[in-house]
Each structure stands twice: as C-alpha cells, then as structure tokens.
Design a protein around this motif. Structure first.
Motif, PDB file in Angstrom:
ATOM      1  N   LYS A   6       0.932  -1.154  -0.106  1.00  0.00           N
ATOM      2  CA  LYS A   6      -0.043   0.082   0.056  1.00  0.00           C
ATOM      3  C   LYS A   6       1.024   1.113   0.031  1.00  0.00           C
ATOM      4  O   LYS A   6       1.740   1.396   0.856  1.00  0.00           O
ATOM      5  N   TYR A   7       0.596   2.206  -0.938  1.00  0.00           N
ATOM      6  CA  TYR A   7       1.132   3.727  -0.974  1.00  0.00           C
ATOM      7  C   TYR A   7       0.125   4.667  -1.197  1.00  0.00           C
ATOM      8  O   TYR A   7      -0.684   4.417  -2.414  1.00  0.00           O
TER       9      TYR A   7
ATOM     10  N   GLU B 111      -2.648   4.861   0.330  1.00  0.00           N
ATOM     11  CA  GLU B 111      -4.010   4.545   0.178  1.00  0.00           C
ATOM     12  C   GLU B 111      -4.520   3.660  -0.923  1.00  0.00           C
ATOM     13  O   GLU B 111      -5.443   3.289  -1.274  1.00  0.00           O
TER      14      GLU B 111
ATOM     15  N   GLU C 251       7.721  -3.562   2.668  1.00  0.00           N
ATOM     16  CA  GLU C 251       6.776  -4.111   3.856  1.00  0.00           C
ATOM     17  C   GLU C 251       5.324  -3.804   3.241  1.00  0.00           C
ATOM     18  O   GLU C 251       5.304  -2.986   2.232  1.00  0.00           O
TER      19      GLU C 251
ATOM     20  N   ASP D 111       2.601  -2.152   4.079  1.00  0.00           N
ATOM     21  CA  ASP D 111       2.373  -0.698   4.230  1.00  0.00           C
ATOM     22  C   ASP D 111       3.426   0.405   4.254  1.00  0.00           C
ATOM     23  O   ASP D 111       4.120   0.653   5.092  1.00  0.00           O
ATOM     24  N   TYR D 112       3.863   0.941   2.878  1.00  0.00           N
ATOM     25  CA  TYR D 112       4.865   1.866   2.947  1.00  0.00           C
ATOM     26  C   TYR D 112       4.659   2.912   3.587  1.00  0.00           C
ATOM     27  O   TYR D 112       5.369   3.459   4.155  1.00  0.00           O
ATOM     28  N   ASP D 113       3.709   3.608   3.444  1.00  0.00           N
ATOM     29  CA  ASP D 113       2.986   4.965   4.609  1.00  0.00           C
ATOM     30  C   ASP D 113       3.543   4.750   5.963  1.00  0.00           C
ATOM     31  O   ASP D 113       3.862   5.677   6.635  1.00  0.00           O
ATOM     32  N   LYS D 114       3.374   3.489   6.645  1.00  0.00           N
ATOM     33  CA  LYS D 114       3.699   3.317   8.025  1.00  0.00           C
ATOM     34  C   LYS D 114       5.205   2.676   8.048  1.00  0.00           C
ATOM     35  O   LYS D 114       5.875   3.691   8.969  1.00  0.00           O
ATOM     36  N   GLU D 115       5.833   2.036   7.231  1.00  0.00           N
ATOM     37  CA  GLU D 115       7.157   1.631   7.521  1.00  0.00           C
ATOM     38  C   GLU D 115       8.225   2.442   6.719  1.00  0.00           C
ATOM     39  O   GLU D 115       9.214   2.409   7.114  1.00  0.00           O
ATOM     40  N   LYS D 116       7.930   3.092   5.506  1.00  0.00           N
ATOM     41  CA  LYS D 116       8.677   3.613   4.758  1.00  0.00           C
ATOM     42  C   LYS D 116      10.015   2.816   4.206  1.00  0.00           C
ATOM     43  O   LYS D 116      11.085   3.488   3.983  1.00  0.00           O
TER      44      LYS D 116
ATOM     45  N   HIS E 206       6.018  12.103  -1.595  1.00  0.00           N
ATOM     46  CA  HIS E 206       4.483  12.102  -1.586  1.00  0.00           C
ATOM     47  C   HIS E 206       3.908  13.084  -2.278  1.00  0.00           C
ATOM     48  O   HIS E 206       4.378  13.780  -2.992  1.00  0.00           O
TER      49      HIS E 206
END
Length: 93
Positions: free
Chosen positions: A18-19, A21, A42, A44-49, A89
């Motif tokens: 996920k990137y 949303e 990972e 969820d990219y937005d969470k783990e980066k 972003h």
C-alpha cells in the motif's frame, strides 16, 4: 523480485503493498519524478517507509556501471545518493 538501493538492503518486494491508500501488485513509478520503478518491501509503505528500486534490466545495468560488478544480489546494492531518493509524497516538489 529483490530490490536494489533504497533503504531495504536488497529485501524482496512485498506484493501487494500500500502506497498513499492505493494497493500495488507490481513495481510502480508512482511518486518518482525520475520514472524509476520501485516497490515497498513492507506491506504498508506509508507506515514503514521501507522501499527499494525494482531489479529491472535498466537498474541492473546502472548498478553494473556504478560498481563495476556484474554481481547484482541482495546485500550488494549501494547506489549513489542522488539515485536513492525514496518515493515522494503526492504534491511534494
């Protein structure tokens, strides 16, 4: 698919990821103004980066030219700083 560069040290791409949303089932250019294909390592990219460039033929050739080595494998993936920016972003300049 293993990754090259980025901040995941050759970790394999995580599909789907996920990137912003949106879910991706393959490497993407989204978020990269230079058009380089990348993936999250990972879920969820937005969470783990955590991310890396996808091991495309072009990226492997770039790596070979940069290092002088034909060995493109996990753990052997340092790229110059200019080529290792994370995805940007949306709306970032």
């Amino acid at each position: 698919t293993f990754s090259i560069g980025g901040n995941s040290f050759g970790a394999p791409c995580q599909f789907p990821f996920k990137y912003h949303e949106k879910w991706y089932a393959e490497c993407t250019k989204d978020g990269r103004p230079d058009g380089q294909m990348w993936c999250a390592t990972e879920k969820d990219y937005d969470k783990e980066k955590k991310w890396g460039f996808c091991a495309t033929k072009g990226m492997c050739e770039y790596y070979k030219e940069f290092t002088g080595s034909s060995d493109v494998a996990p753990g052997q993936n340092e790229l110059p700083a200019a080529g290792s920016r994370p995805p940007q972003h949306r709306g970032a300049a």
